[in-house]
Design an enzyme around this catalytic site. Structure first.
Site: not given
Ligand code: IPE
Ligand code: IPE
Ligand code: MG
Length: 246
Positions: A26-27, A30-31, A39, A74, A77
């Site tokens: 996960d992440g 945000r990275w 994204r 997911n 999304r």
């Protein structure tokens, strides 16, 4: 004169003692956000982390590494992100299968992957078949995976068997459920890692995690590497697993 016998380390179990590690990767988003990137850039960097960690799993002597790549939730999304993720998955299998195969890796999939696009299903099945006879570590990718969906499919399978008179409902035990899950022939789960600081399971391996050790790190998935995995395994080695006993 006979040379001194060398210890055979090929089958020695590694010091950390873990056979099966699973990771909630996960992440990625945000990275990317931290770098003001889209994204997809985070997901691309996430694929690089998968490559590093798959190699590390072998070097660290794991029998099985299960990676949560796309959950049954997911699909909520945006369509363009889903398309990006499926494209990356397709590219990953095409680009990395030869290396996996050369290294003796057995590629496996858990989750309802048959609901993916037919050409992707075909690609996945060919990759799984091609590597099935290898004897190295298993890399299991969780695709369209949700633990509740997995348990639902297992329950249906057992109910159908019972209705057909092939199993007595009173005889159904833990081992029948184990055998009906997507993880049927994987080793028991020892360690479950989640990156990005979230402390929840997000519908991942709920049955299998019954006695797994949980490890949460704030590191975002694209930053994860061999050192991070080794650190998690060090923490695992220090845990006192009691399984309800003393
Ligand atoms: C994990 O990263 C990858 C998938 C779920 C496919 P995210 O895309 O969830 O990244 P965050 O949580 O938004 O940072
Ligand atoms: C879990 O991450 C699923 C994968 C890593 C594939 P999510 O980002 O989807 O989880 P939530 O929505 O934050 O619980
Ligand atoms: Mg996330």
């Amino acid at each position: 004169m006979a040379s001194q016998a060398q210890p055979d380390l090929t089958n020695a179990s590694p010091a950390h003692g873990a056979r099966h590690v699973a990771i909630i990767m996960d992440g990625n988003g945000r990275w990317a956000k931290k770098r003001l990137l889209p994204r997809i850039a985070g997901h691309r960097a996430g694929v690089e982390a998968v490559r590093r960690v798959a190699r590390a799993a072998r070097d660290l002597g794991l029998e099985c590494l299960t990676l949560y790549a796309f959950s049954s939730e997911n699909w909520k999304r945006p369509a363009n992100e889903i398309a990006d993720l499926m494209g990356l998955l397709r590219h990953f299998i095409q680009a990395d299968l030869d290396e996996f195969h050369a290294n003796g890796v057995r590629l496996r999939v858990i989750g309802d992957y048959r609901a993916l696009e037919p050409s992707l299903v075909d690609l996945i099945e060919r990759a799984v078949t091609r590597t099935a006879a290898n004897s190295g570590p298993i890399i299991a990718i969780a695709l369209n995976y949700g633990a509740q969906d997995e348990m639902l499919r297992a329950a249906r399978h057992l109910a159908e068997k019972a209705a057909a008179g092939r199993i007595d409902p009173n005889e159904i035990g833990v081992e029948h459920i184990d055998a009906a899950l997507d993880t049927a022939d994987l080793p028991p789960l020892d360690l479950l890692i989640r990156t990005s600081g979230e402390q929840r399971l997000s519908n991942f391996m709920l049955w299998q995690a019954a006695y797994a050790e949980l490890y949460f790190t704030d590191m975002l998935w694209p930053d994860f590497d061999e050192r991070a995995l080794a650190k998690a395994l060090d923490a695992f080695r220090m845990r006192d697993r009691r399984f309800g006993g003393l």
